[in-house]
Design a protein around this motif. Structure first.
Motif, PDB file in Angstrom:
ATOM      1  N   LYS A 273     -27.587 -10.777 -33.908  1.00  0.00           N
ATOM      2  CA  LYS A 273     -26.797  -9.568 -33.628  1.00  0.00           C
ATOM      3  C   LYS A 273     -25.314  -9.903 -33.520  1.00  0.00           C
ATOM      4  N   ASP A 274     -24.985 -11.136 -33.094  1.00  0.00           N
ATOM      5  CA  ASP A 274     -23.586 -11.553 -33.008  1.00  0.00           C
ATOM      6  C   ASP A 274     -22.910 -11.514 -34.370  1.00  0.00           C
ATOM      7  N   PHE A 275     -23.679 -11.701 -35.434  1.00  0.00           N
ATOM      8  CA  PHE A 275     -23.110 -11.685 -36.774  1.00  0.00           C
ATOM      9  C   PHE A 275     -22.769 -10.265 -37.241  1.00  0.00           C
ATOM     10  N   GLU A 276     -23.181  -9.256 -36.484  1.00  0.00           N
ATOM     11  CA  GLU A 276     -22.862  -7.876 -36.824  1.00  0.00           C
ATOM     12  C   GLU A 276     -21.543  -7.434 -36.209  1.00  0.00           C
ATOM     13  N   THR A 277     -20.909  -8.296 -35.427  1.00  0.00           N
ATOM     14  CA  THR A 277     -19.659  -7.930 -34.767  1.00  0.00           C
ATOM     15  C   THR A 277     -18.502  -7.920 -35.766  1.00  0.00           C
ATOM     16  N   PHE A 278     -17.448  -7.250 -35.383  1.00  0.00           N
ATOM     17  CA  PHE A 278     -16.237  -7.187 -36.195  1.00  0.00           C
ATOM     18  C   PHE A 278     -15.055  -7.073 -35.259  1.00  0.00           C
ATOM     19  N   ASP A 279     -13.863  -7.323 -35.793  1.00  0.00           N
ATOM     20  CA  ASP A 279     -12.661  -7.186 -34.992  1.00  0.00           C
ATOM     21  C   ASP A 279     -11.506  -6.826 -35.913  1.00  0.00           C
ATOM     22  N   PHE A 280     -10.591  -6.042 -35.394  1.00  0.00           N
ATOM     23  CA  PHE A 280      -9.367  -5.712 -36.118  1.00  0.00           C
ATOM     24  C   PHE A 280      -8.221  -6.494 -35.497  1.00  0.00           C
ATOM     25  N   LEU A 281      -7.342  -7.021 -36.335  1.00  0.00           N
ATOM     26  CA  LEU A 281      -6.140  -7.697 -35.867  1.00  0.00           C
ATOM     27  C   LEU A 281      -4.928  -6.926 -36.357  1.00  0.00           C
TER      28      LEU A 281
ATOM     29  N   LEU B 239     -11.752  -8.401 -39.559  1.00  0.00           N
ATOM     30  CA  LEU B 239     -12.528  -9.640 -39.603  1.00  0.00           C
ATOM     31  C   LEU B 239     -13.986  -9.307 -39.337  1.00  0.00           C
ATOM     32  N   LEU B 240     -14.857  -9.838 -40.172  1.00  0.00           N
ATOM     33  CA  LEU B 240     -16.285  -9.674 -39.958  1.00  0.00           C
ATOM     34  C   LEU B 240     -17.015 -10.849 -40.586  1.00  0.00           C
ATOM     35  N   TYR B 241     -18.305 -10.960 -40.269  1.00  0.00           N
ATOM     36  CA  TYR B 241     -19.077 -12.051 -40.847  1.00  0.00           C
ATOM     37  C   TYR B 241     -19.525 -11.699 -42.259  1.00  0.00           C
ATOM     38  N   GLN B 242     -19.702 -12.726 -43.064  1.00  0.00           N
ATOM     39  CA  GLN B 242     -20.073 -12.606 -44.463  1.00  0.00           C
ATOM     40  C   GLN B 242     -21.372 -11.814 -44.620  1.00  0.00           C
TER      41      GLN B 242
ATOM     42  N   ASP C 172     -16.242   2.719 -32.647  1.00  0.00           N
ATOM     43  CA  ASP C 172     -15.381   2.448 -31.488  1.00  0.00           C
ATOM     44  C   ASP C 172     -14.093   1.724 -31.879  1.00  0.00           C
ATOM     45  N   ILE C 173     -13.441   2.209 -32.919  1.00  0.00           N
ATOM     46  CA  ILE C 173     -12.170   1.630 -33.363  1.00  0.00           C
ATOM     47  C   ILE C 173     -11.073   2.079 -32.401  1.00  0.00           C
ATOM     48  N   SER C 174     -10.234   1.148 -31.987  1.00  0.00           N
ATOM     49  CA  SER C 174      -9.204   1.458 -30.984  1.00  0.00           C
ATOM     50  C   SER C 174      -8.134   2.394 -31.546  1.00  0.00           C
ATOM     51  N   GLU C 175      -7.484   3.082 -30.634  1.00  0.00           N
ATOM     52  CA  GLU C 175      -6.405   4.012 -31.006  1.00  0.00           C
ATOM     53  C   GLU C 175      -5.257   3.277 -31.705  1.00  0.00           C
TER      54      GLU C 175
ATOM     55  N   LEU D 210      -6.752  -5.033 -45.409  1.00  0.00           N
ATOM     56  CA  LEU D 210      -7.141  -6.400 -45.715  1.00  0.00           C
ATOM     57  C   LEU D 210      -8.423  -6.712 -44.953  1.00  0.00           C
ATOM     58  N   VAL D 211      -9.439  -7.211 -45.669  1.00  0.00           N
ATOM     59  CA  VAL D 211     -10.730  -7.556 -45.074  1.00  0.00           C
ATOM     60  C   VAL D 211     -10.974  -9.045 -45.294  1.00  0.00           C
ATOM     61  N   CYS D 212     -11.343  -9.747 -44.236  1.00  0.00           N
ATOM     62  CA  CYS D 212     -11.693 -11.172 -44.325  1.00  0.00           C
ATOM     63  C   CYS D 212     -13.100 -11.349 -43.780  1.00  0.00           C
ATOM     64  N   GLU D 213     -13.957 -11.952 -44.597  1.00  0.00           N
ATOM     65  CA  GLU D 213     -15.325 -12.226 -44.180  1.00  0.00           C
ATOM     66  C   GLU D 213     -15.452 -13.713 -43.880  1.00  0.00           C
ATOM     67  N   LEU D 214     -16.012 -14.001 -42.709  1.00  0.00           N
ATOM     68  CA  LEU D 214     -16.165 -15.373 -42.246  1.00  0.00           C
ATOM     69  C   LEU D 214     -17.573 -15.878 -42.531  1.00  0.00           C
ATOM     70  N   ALA D 215     -17.692 -17.183 -42.784  1.00  0.00           N
ATOM     71  CA  ALA D 215     -19.000 -17.817 -42.982  1.00  0.00           C
ATOM     72  C   ALA D 215     -19.823 -17.658 -41.711  1.00  0.00           C
ATOM     73  N   ARG D 216     -21.116 -17.526 -41.862  1.00  0.00           N
ATOM     74  CA  ARG D 216     -22.026 -17.408 -40.717  1.00  0.00           C
ATOM     75  C   ARG D 216     -22.413 -18.801 -40.250  1.00  0.00           C
TER      76      ARG D 216
END
Length: 99
Positions: free
Chosen positions: A4-12, A22-25, A58-61, A74-80
């Motif tokens: 389930k941790d691999f389903e997380t994402f974050d915006f910078l 940023l999200l996992y591949q 739940d994207i921040s304001e 811009l989307v970056c996918e990280l290796a799992r």
């Protein structure tokens, strides 16, 4: 690491008010990626390719404000991996924004 941790994402956000996701591949290559943003629901759907749609909730304001006038994200996918120190970007691409 729980799958389930691999389903997380974050915006910078950078100093120029540009947003990166940023999200996992995910399986398969991104092809004609685009993202549909629902500003009222604070959510989005990222269409990586014809078979892979990622729901973002739940994207921040702050992020939504920055995306309001943008036409690409811009989307970056990280290796799992199980060790964050081993994380590396495997896909980096721009997704067209629509709302």
């Amino acid at each position: 690491m729980d799958s389930k941790d691999f389903e997380t994402f974050d915006f910078l956000l950078n100093d120029e008010d540009e947003v990166m996701l940023l999200l996992y591949q995910h399986d398969g290559e991104p092809q004609n990626p685009h993202i549909e943003i629902d500003f009222d629901e604070k959510s989005a759907l990222l269409y990586r390719n014809d078979n892979d749609i990622i729901e973002l909730n739940d994207i921040s304001e702050d992020v939504l404000d920055s995306l309001q006038d943008a036409d690409k994200l811009l989307v970056c996918e990280l290796a799992r991996t199980n060790d964050e120190e081993d994380d590396e970007i495997v896909h980096a691409y721009e997704a067209e924004i629509s709302d």
